[in-house]
Scaffold this motif. Sequence first.
Motif, short mmCIF file in Angstrom:
data_model
loop_
_atom_site.label_atom_id
_atom_site.label_comp_id
_atom_site.label_asym_id
_atom_site.label_seq_id
_atom_site.Cartn_x
_atom_site.Cartn_y
_atom_site.Cartn_z
N GLN A 32 0.81 -1.22 0.00
CA GLN A 32 0.00 0.00 0.00
C GLN A 32 0.85 1.28 0.00
OE1 GLN A 32 -3.29 -0.35 -0.42
NE2 GLN A 32 -2.79 -2.54 -0.50
N TYR A 33 2.15 1.14 0.16
CA TYR A 33 3.02 2.31 0.28
C TYR A 33 3.75 2.56 -1.04
CZ TYR A 33 2.10 2.00 5.24
OH TYR A 33 1.47 1.96 6.46
N ALA A 34 3.66 3.80 -1.53
CA ALA A 34 4.24 4.12 -2.83
C ALA A 34 5.68 4.62 -2.74
CB ALA A 34 3.39 5.19 -3.51
N ASN A 35 6.10 5.07 -1.58
CA ASN A 35 7.41 5.71 -1.44
C ASN A 35 8.24 4.99 -0.39
OD1 ASN A 35 6.70 8.31 -3.08
ND2 ASN A 35 5.06 8.10 -1.58
N TRP A 36 9.47 4.68 -0.73
CA TRP A 36 10.34 3.90 0.14
C TRP A 36 11.73 4.53 0.25
CZ3 TRP A 36 8.90 -0.50 2.79
CH2 TRP A 36 7.63 -1.00 2.50
N GLY A 37 12.30 4.40 1.44
CA GLY A 37 13.69 4.76 1.63
C GLY A 37 14.58 3.58 1.27
N GLN A 38 15.88 3.77 1.38
CA GLN A 38 16.83 2.77 0.90
C GLN A 38 17.15 1.68 1.91
OE1 GLN A 38 17.66 5.42 2.42
NE2 GLN A 38 19.68 5.23 3.37
N GLY A 39 16.73 1.81 3.15
CA GLY A 39 17.00 0.79 4.15
C GLY A 39 18.23 1.08 4.98
#
Length: 124
Positions: A110-117
């Motif tokens: 459901q999440y469109a935006n992610w950081g790199q971890g």
Amino acid sequence: VQLQASGGGAVQTGGSLRISCVASGNTIGRYTMAWFRQAPGKEREFVAAIRASGGTTYYGDSVKGRFTIFRDRARNSVDLQLNSLKPEDTSVYYCAAGTVITSTLRDSNQYANWGQGTQVTVSS
């Protein structure tokens, strides 16, 4: 919105860490913000989320009572305080932002935006 995660590291069992996710390009107040984690060979697991409106927080069962998610509006960031860490908390932690309804906020799709971890390693 672009997300940049930081603050991971290596600690011993029982230790604490704080990881941070700084947003750029938009204010985090517009989004439900969440943390997920994924260990090698395992599925991505919901850790915590904080709603855009009202700031209600949600936690995965395995971290409830040990981790705390909170917003820092001055830094436009969402942080995760990890206490009483266990070896099974070892994972790459990812922050995410999305326009998500309550019933689906534990679903990473459901999440469109992610950081790199950012890597968290807990030794016994």
